[in-house]
Design an enzyme around this catalytic site. Structure first.
Site, mmCIF file in Angstrom:
data_model
loop_
_atom_site.group_PDB
_atom_site.id
_atom_site.type_symbol
_atom_site.label_atom_id
_atom_site.label_comp_id
_atom_site.label_asym_id
_atom_site.label_seq_id
_atom_site.Cartn_x
_atom_site.Cartn_y
_atom_site.Cartn_z
ATOM 1 N N ASN A 41 15.061 71.468 34.350
ATOM 2 C CA ASN A 41 15.525 70.435 33.586
ATOM 3 C C ASN A 41 14.601 70.209 32.304
ATOM 4 O OD1 ASN A 41 17.704 69.999 35.188
ATOM 5 N ND2 ASN A 41 16.644 68.649 36.237
ATOM 6 N N HIS A 128 27.063 61.883 39.517
ATOM 7 C CA HIS A 128 25.756 62.040 40.381
ATOM 8 C C HIS A 128 25.674 60.790 41.185
ATOM 9 C CE1 HIS A 128 21.082 61.693 40.631
ATOM 10 N NE2 HIS A 128 21.274 63.057 40.583
ATOM 11 N N GLU A 172 29.652 61.295 33.835
ATOM 12 C CA GLU A 172 28.512 61.989 33.078
ATOM 13 C C GLU A 172 28.977 62.498 31.866
ATOM 14 O OE1 GLU A 172 26.519 64.552 35.695
ATOM 15 O OE2 GLU A 172 26.525 63.585 37.389
ATOM 16 N N SER A 176 25.911 67.645 35.732
ATOM 17 C CA SER A 176 24.457 68.212 36.127
ATOM 18 C C SER A 176 24.752 69.412 36.676
ATOM 19 C CB SER A 176 23.847 67.128 36.761
ATOM 20 O OG SER A 176 24.437 66.908 38.008
ATOM 21 N N ASP A 201 27.003 58.761 31.471
ATOM 22 C CA ASP A 201 25.534 58.960 31.870
ATOM 23 C C ASP A 201 24.977 60.298 31.167
ATOM 24 O OD1 ASP A 201 22.994 60.197 32.981
ATOM 25 O OD2 ASP A 201 23.697 59.792 35.179
ATOM 26 N N HIS A 204 21.788 64.819 31.088
ATOM 27 C CA HIS A 204 21.811 66.140 30.777
ATOM 28 C C HIS A 204 22.184 66.501 29.457
ATOM 29 C CE1 HIS A 204 20.577 67.483 34.782
ATOM 30 N NE2 HIS A 204 21.275 66.320 35.237
ATOM 31 N N LYS A 235 14.148 64.649 31.824
ATOM 32 C CA LYS A 235 14.689 66.067 31.628
ATOM 33 C C LYS A 235 14.270 66.676 30.206
ATOM 34 C CE LYS A 235 18.222 64.664 35.070
ATOM 35 N NZ LYS A 235 17.057 64.884 36.259
HETATM 36 C C1 LIG Z 1 23.502 62.823 35.937
HETATM 37 C C2 LIG Z 1 22.174 62.280 36.416
HETATM 38 N N1 LIG Z 1 21.919 61.178 36.556
HETATM 39 C C3 LIG Z 1 20.903 60.458 36.915
HETATM 40 C C4 LIG Z 1 19.799 61.337 37.479
HETATM 41 C C5 LIG Z 1 18.615 60.648 37.910
HETATM 42 O O1 LIG Z 1 17.745 60.779 36.964
HETATM 43 P P1 LIG Z 1 15.988 60.583 37.377
HETATM 44 O O2 LIG Z 1 15.632 62.020 37.702
HETATM 45 O O3 LIG Z 1 15.417 60.145 35.843
HETATM 46 O O4 LIG Z 1 16.004 59.726 38.193
HETATM 47 C C6 LIG Z 1 19.921 62.767 37.393
HETATM 48 C C7 LIG Z 1 18.927 63.471 38.214
HETATM 49 O O5 LIG Z 1 18.860 64.370 38.723
HETATM 50 C C8 LIG Z 1 21.304 63.160 37.099
HETATM 51 O O6 LIG Z 1 21.563 64.521 37.311
#
Ligand SMILES: Cc1ncc(COP(=O)(O)O)c(C=O)c1O
Length: 381
Positions: A41, A128, A172, A176, A201, A204, A235
């Site tokens: 990532n 997620h 999202e 992801s 969110d 990515h 990321k």
């Molecule tokens: C879409 C999404 N949101 C939130 C997160 C969590 O983020 P962090 O790794 O900073 O805890 C991830 C992590 O994989 C993710 O893919």
């Protein structure tokens, strides 16, 4: 039954932590073998560019502590946190911003504190795990709409919206595990029509999409219409932490209610300073970011020609054999030929959707991808 050795059968828990010896955006060393890293990532390679890290340490590092030792609510904050939050609010053109310890803390804390038992949440089926946990903690009524299916969401809103005082729609922006994009314009239209609160969110997409790298909402000029944007620094930014950008009122609510913020020691000042350093100086030009995305399109196009199941529109290019054994076999074969592509299985993805998630970074060259395709050619003639 209290003996943990009796708790699961062999094979029940296939996940493990891989013992790499070294890891950069370009390369992984595993069992003494160098592999091209197609599982990272670290999209912009910022986490391991030693020259940048050294410059940061020289210019700024000595001013910041490695431990913060308390929650910001217990023992106050420091200017560097406020500078980061001002940077975010200003660039996203929102009234306020709030930094969390990770994207996970942000999603669980924000959703569980904004939504209550008397509310209703509509979430894309593929959001997620941290969003799902936030939903569960909130106790709100909860519907999942089919992935990116705006008709399905519209139907659910029509059927159920009026049963609750407040409604939240969750998605999202770049997904992801699928690398595809939410239809943010349609989501904004629906949330307006049904008086819902839209949370996106951008984990990515932040650092990559949009004229200034702020994400997909920036690309589609929908930042103002989105009630709350979530991002993570872990990321593309190559640091650690999550954040929300929102109204000042929502920020005040979160400061008073979001338990991961209130009851956990905040990130070390040096991590906050590094994040700010990256944001102020290092997000690459639009041309460099576009080059990464066109590299991914090129790869996707060539994989599709082999009639492989491939999805997405972003730097994330999943190849989906479907079954677990086929996915493991593909990953193993790629390992043998010098590529690190870790298998993704249920419950991270739905049953029969096992895949290798190729994620491209600016460190991966066209030559690396040509070599990958040569291996795929031999496997899928
Ligand atoms: C879409 C999404 N949101 C939130 C997160 C969590 O983020 P962090 O790794 O900073 O805890 C991830 C992590 O994989 C993710 O893919």
């Amino acid at each position: 039954m209290t003996n943990p050795d009796t708790w699961f059968e062999d094979g029940d828990f296939p996940r493990r932590i891989y013992d790499f010896q070294a890891k950069t955006a370009k390369e992984i060393v595993w069992r003494g073998k160098k592999l091209v890293n197609l599982s990272s990532n670290n999209y912009l390679g910022l986490a391991d560019q030693q020259a940048l890290v050294q410059a940061f340490l020289r210019e700024e590092g000595s001013r910041y502590a490695f431990g913060s030792t308390s929650s910001r609510l217990l023992c106050g904050t420091l200017p560097v946190y406020e500078r980061l939050e001002s940077w975010l609010a200003e660039h996203f053109q929102k009234e306020a911003s709030l930094v969390f310890n990770s994207g996970w803390h942000a999603n669980t804390g924000i959703i569980s504190s904004l939504a209550e038992k008397s509310d209703i949440i509509f979430a894309d089926r593929l959001v997620h795990a941290s969003m799902i946990d936030g939903i569960k903690l909130s106790g709100a009524k909860f519907y999942r709409f089919h992935h990116r299916d705006m008709e399905n969401l519209s139907k659910l809103l029509r059927q159920h919206r009026s049963s609750c005082r407040r409604a939240f729609v969750l998605t999202e922006s770049i997904f992801s595990m699928d690398g595809d994009a939410a239809d943010l314009a349609a989501l904004v239209r629906l949330k307006d029509e049904y008086d819902a609160f839209l949370i996106v969110d951008e984990a990515h997409a932040f650092g990559l999409f949009g004229p200034n790298g702020l994400g997909l909402a920036e690309q589609y000029r929908l930042m103002a219409q989105t009630d709350l944007l979530i991002g993570t620094f872990s990321k593309a930014i190559g640091s650690l932490g999550g954040f929300a950008v929102c109204s000042a009122t929502v920020r005040r609510w979160l400061v008073n209610r979001a338990r991961p913020l209130i009851f956990s020691t905040s990130l070390p000042p040096i991590a906050i300073a590094w994040t700010l350093y990256v944001l102020e100086n290092l997000i690459p030009s639009l041309a460099v970011r576009n080059e990464l995305l066109s590299q991914a399109s090129w790869l996707r196009e060539h994989l599709l020609k082999k009639h492989l199941s491939v999805s997405g529109v972003s730097q994330i290019v999943p190849v989906i054999p479907g079954s677990v054994p086929q996915t493991l076999q593909l990953s193993e074969r790629l390992y043998e030929t010098g590529f690190c592509t870790l298998p993704i299985r249920p419950p991270t993805v739905p049953p029969n959707q096992s895949r290798i998630r190729l994620s491209l970074t600016t460190a991966i060259t066209r030559r690396d991808l040509e070599r990958l395709l040569e291996v795929m050619d031999a496997m899928f003639p």
